[in-house]
Design a protein around this motif. Structure first.
Motif, mmCIF file in Angstrom:
data_model
loop_
_atom_site.group_PDB
_atom_site.id
_atom_site.type_symbol
_atom_site.label_atom_id
_atom_site.label_comp_id
_atom_site.label_asym_id
_atom_site.label_seq_id
_atom_site.Cartn_x
_atom_site.Cartn_y
_atom_site.Cartn_z
ATOM 1 N N LEU A 40 6.274 -33.055 3.613
ATOM 2 C CA LEU A 40 7.285 -32.176 4.206
ATOM 3 C C LEU A 40 7.426 -32.429 5.706
ATOM 4 C CD1 LEU A 40 6.488 -28.830 2.344
ATOM 5 C CD2 LEU A 40 8.513 -30.273 2.053
ATOM 6 N N LEU A 41 6.309 -32.716 6.368
ATOM 7 C CA LEU A 41 6.359 -33.032 7.789
ATOM 8 C C LEU A 41 7.178 -34.291 8.043
ATOM 9 C CD1 LEU A 41 2.811 -32.300 9.275
ATOM 10 C CD2 LEU A 41 5.010 -31.544 10.187
ATOM 11 N N ILE A 42 6.921 -35.308 7.235
ATOM 12 C CA ILE A 42 7.667 -36.559 7.378
ATOM 13 C C ILE A 42 9.151 -36.329 7.078
ATOM 14 C CG2 ILE A 42 7.954 -38.891 6.460
ATOM 15 C CD1 ILE A 42 4.928 -38.920 5.941
ATOM 16 N N LYS A 92 14.080 -36.125 9.241
ATOM 17 C CA LYS A 92 15.487 -36.385 8.915
ATOM 18 C C LYS A 92 16.196 -35.185 8.308
ATOM 19 C CE LYS A 92 15.203 -41.406 8.334
ATOM 20 N NZ LYS A 92 15.527 -42.558 7.432
ATOM 21 N N LYS A 93 15.449 -34.323 7.629
ATOM 22 C CA LYS A 93 16.069 -33.176 6.959
ATOM 23 C C LYS A 93 16.271 -32.042 7.960
ATOM 24 C CE LYS A 93 16.071 -34.809 2.686
ATOM 25 N NZ LYS A 93 17.307 -34.989 1.888
ATOM 26 N N TYR A 111 10.882 -25.540 10.418
ATOM 27 C CA TYR A 111 9.556 -25.288 9.863
ATOM 28 C C TYR A 111 8.527 -26.317 10.321
ATOM 29 C CZ TYR A 111 12.208 -22.261 6.715
ATOM 30 O OH TYR A 111 13.027 -21.300 6.203
ATOM 31 N N ARG A 112 8.954 -27.278 11.146
ATOM 32 C CA ARG A 112 8.042 -28.371 11.512
ATOM 33 C C ARG A 112 6.800 -27.847 12.222
ATOM 34 N NH1 ARG A 112 10.754 -32.960 14.893
ATOM 35 N NH2 ARG A 112 11.966 -33.077 12.963
#
Length: 252
Positions: free
Chosen positions: A85-87, A91-92, A98-99
């Motif tokens: 999810l972090l990666i 791009k998302k 949420y990062r």
């Protein structure tokens, strides 16, 4: 969940998430030490299993293969999901808010596991299965009864496997930042996972209950302090004036 980043009053945060849990932890650990509940519970479980010179459930399919080995793989999967999810948040666009929270989860889980691993490496506390009364070769010593024993097999304190479950109490704090209504769900997940791992290890003779409580405490306070650094402190600095409705919400 919509990232709202609820405002926090520092003294309320310390009281509810550090002071009160700390007092509760000290009280419970002191009662366990005073009453020798570690031994009482382990002896009960040992005889309940029909143990004579070893722990019958030490190598059982459910406790070792499913919960111990399978649980370890499940936690690794959770970690990979967070990293994924972090990666993806690079791009998302919908993941970018949420990062910071994802980084917080990753750092908190990592710090909990590392601190427990460090604790295991510098202590010489035995597993129940190491003790003479359970078919092992070591004498029993409680956590606060000695400085060290070089002849002890040791390295069983704090509980490593349960810590990999309790580390996910960080989801309580993640929800505290992004959606307070989900915080108890996050806490239940972390506590449930840690308790499942911990109970299985106790049935295997791998740990005393106090070992698991220390792992929970390390996981909770690691997450609480990191949350304060990454969220609560920065929010209090950026919002020096708190509106009356915010104070009412905090009190509720």
């Amino acid at each position: 969940m919509t990232p709202t980043f609820d405002k926090k009053i520092p003294e309320h945060y310390f009281r509810n998430h550090l002071l009160l849990p700390g007092l509760l932890f000290i009280t419970i650990v002191s009662l366990i030490e005073w009453s020798h509940f570690d031994l009482t519970l382990s002896q009960f479980l040992f005889h309940l299993e029909g143990g004579v010179d070893s722990w019958p459930l030490r190598g059982a399919w459910l406790t070792e293969t499913v919960i111990h080995k399978g649980g370890r793989n499940f936690v690794i999967l959770l970690g990979l999901i967070i990293i994924g999810l972090l990666i993806a948040s690079i791009k998302k666009v919908n993941l970018r808010p949420y990062r910071k929270g994802l980084i917080f989860i990753f750092l908190s889980v990592l710090s909990s596991v590392v601190l427990v691993r460090l604790g295991k490496s510098i202590t010489d506390i035995d597993c129940p299965w190491n003790l003479k009364m359970f078919g092992g070769s070591a004498d029993y010593h409680s956590l606060f009864s000695r400085v060290g024993d070089l002849n002890s097999p040791g390295q069983c304190f704090p509980a490593g496997h349960s810590s990999s479950g309790y580390a996910w109490v960080v989801l309580y704090f993640f929800a505290l930042a992004y959606g307070k209504q989900y915080r108890w769900l996050g806490l239940s997940f972390g506590l449930g996972l840690g308790m499942t791992f911990g109970l299985a290890q106790q049935f295997r003779g791998a740990h005393f209950i106090s070992h698991d409580l220390w792992s929970l405490a390390i996981s909770w306070f690691s997450a609480a302090l990191l949350y304060y650094v990454m969220f609560a402190r920065s929010q209090s600095k950026s919002s020096p004036v708190i509106q009356s409705q915010d104070i009412s919400a905090l009190e509720n």
